[in-house]
Each structure stands twice: as C-alpha cells, then as structure tokens.
Design an enzyme around this catalytic site. Structure first.
Site, short mmCIF file in Angstrom:
data_model
loop_
_atom_site.label_atom_id
_atom_site.label_comp_id
_atom_site.label_asym_id
_atom_site.label_seq_id
_atom_site.Cartn_x
_atom_site.Cartn_y
_atom_site.Cartn_z
N TYR A 49 10.73 18.07 24.34
CA TYR A 49 10.95 17.96 22.89
C TYR A 49 12.06 18.91 22.40
O TYR A 49 12.11 19.22 21.21
CB TYR A 49 9.65 18.27 22.14
CG TYR A 49 8.69 17.09 22.10
CD1 TYR A 49 9.04 15.90 21.43
CD2 TYR A 49 7.43 17.16 22.67
CE1 TYR A 49 8.16 14.83 21.37
CE2 TYR A 49 6.54 16.09 22.62
CZ TYR A 49 6.92 14.93 21.96
OH TYR A 49 6.05 13.87 21.88
N HIS A 115 3.56 8.56 22.07
CA HIS A 115 5.00 8.80 21.89
C HIS A 115 5.73 7.57 22.40
O HIS A 115 5.28 6.94 23.36
CB HIS A 115 5.43 10.02 22.73
CG HIS A 115 6.92 10.10 22.92
ND1 HIS A 115 7.76 10.69 22.01
CD2 HIS A 115 7.74 9.61 23.92
CE1 HIS A 115 9.02 10.58 22.43
NE2 HIS A 115 9.02 9.94 23.58
P1 AMP Z 1 9.31 12.03 18.34
O1 AMP Z 1 9.83 11.80 16.96
O2 AMP Z 1 8.49 10.95 18.87
O3 AMP Z 1 10.33 12.54 19.28
O4 AMP Z 1 8.24 13.23 18.26
C1 AMP Z 1 8.02 14.01 17.21
C2 AMP Z 1 6.55 14.18 17.13
O5 AMP Z 1 6.31 15.37 16.40
C3 AMP Z 1 5.84 13.08 16.37
O6 AMP Z 1 5.40 12.04 17.21
C4 AMP Z 1 4.66 13.81 15.75
O7 AMP Z 1 3.53 13.79 16.59
C5 AMP Z 1 5.12 15.26 15.63
N1 AMP Z 1 5.35 15.67 14.25
C6 AMP Z 1 4.64 16.60 13.61
N2 AMP Z 1 5.09 16.78 12.34
C7 AMP Z 1 6.13 15.92 12.19
C8 AMP Z 1 7.01 15.61 11.12
N3 AMP Z 1 6.91 16.24 9.93
N4 AMP Z 1 7.96 14.66 11.31
C9 AMP Z 1 8.08 14.03 12.51
N5 AMP Z 1 7.28 14.28 13.56
C10 AMP Z 1 6.29 15.21 13.41
#
Ligand code: AMP
Length: 137
Positions: A49, A115
């Site tokens: 990440y 994910h």
């Molecule tokens: P991704 O966008 O799939 O790369 O992963 C980001 C992950 O962070 C998401 O799937 C959520 O589980 C987590 N997350 C927690 N807070 C936020 C937020 N405010 N915006 C986006 N993702 C978040």
C-alpha cells in the site's frame, strides 16, 4: 484475457465467507488463475500500500491488513479488472450497491472485505507482488 488481483481481507476471512466471495467471481466468468492464504507482515502491507503512505488512513489500513490472514487471488477473464471492481462495489460499504460483495459482506471502510486492482497496469504489479510465474495457471 485480462488479469486482476483480488484480496479477501482479514474481516471476510474471519467471517468464513471465502467460498461465498470466490463464488461471486466464478459465477461471473472470472477464473481463479492463482490463489493462496497468507499472513502479511507489516513490511508486506506497507510495501503493497506504499501508494497510500501519505494518506491519513495509512496506519489503520496497514494495522487492519495484518490483523489476520488474507486470501490473495489472481483472477482472469474478459475485462477482469473492471468486472471485479463492479462485483466488489464502492470502497465504503454504506455506498456499495445492493448485491455487491461489499454491500453483502463488509462492515466499514476499513473492514471492507475485499481489495481489487484499480487499473490493468497496477494489476500486473500487484499480481507480481504475490505470485511467481509457476503459481499462475
Ligand atoms: P485501495 O484504494 O484499494 O488501494 O485501498 C485503500 C483501502 O484503504 C480501501 O480499500 C479501504 O479499506 C482503506 N481506507 C480507509 N479509509 C479510506 C478512505 N478514507 N479512502 C479510501 N480508502 C480508505
């Protein structure tokens, strides 16, 4: 044929819905090309990440992703990346359409069940992060 990466996150693994989530993929013409259940280390989660490391939620995201085992899956099919994202639903389960994986199995924006890669280019990088060539068929 396009490939994409799915991760069944610790919340969904703990709930015992691995099979139900894989059924969503297989019932929608997404084939399992590679799959394993693993416990991510903190270094693994931080590296996976890394793109989010300046975001306020990074620490919680990493803590959550190492809170239990995950299942990583390389999916293959026509428009696999887009199809997987449609099946997942919105990041925040409160905004996810009925019938999507997150609407049905997720509890919160952190504990959001799955994910999915957000582009075909990222999918190739993410699959290579978890799988060697011999683990994909
Ligand atoms: P991704 O966008 O799939 O790369 O992963 C980001 C992950 O962070 C998401 O799937 C959520 O589980 C987590 N997350 C927690 N807070 C936020 C937020 N405010 N915006 C986006 N993702 C978040």
């Amino acid at each position: 044929m396009e490939k994409t990466l799915s991760i069944i996150k610790p919340d969904a693994v703990k709930k015992g819905v691995i099979g139900k989530i894989i059924d969503r993929f297989e019932s929608n013409n997404l084939r399992v090309a590679g799959m394993k259940k693993i416990q991510l280390s903190r270094a693994d989660a931080e590296a996976f990440y890394a793109v989010h490391k300046e975001r306020g939620f990074f620490g919680e995201l990493v803590d959550f992703m190492i809170s239990g085992p995950v299942v990583v899956i390389a999916l293959e099919g026509e428009d696999a990346m887009t199809k997987n994202r449609e099946l997942m639903g919105a990041t925040n389960p409160k905004e996810a359409k009925p019938g999507t994986i997150r609407a049905d199995f997720a509890d919160s924006i952190d504990a959001n069940a799955v994910h999915g890669s957000d582009s075909v280019e990222n999918a190739a990088v993410e699959i290579a992060f978890f799988f060697s060539q011999r683990e994909l068929s």
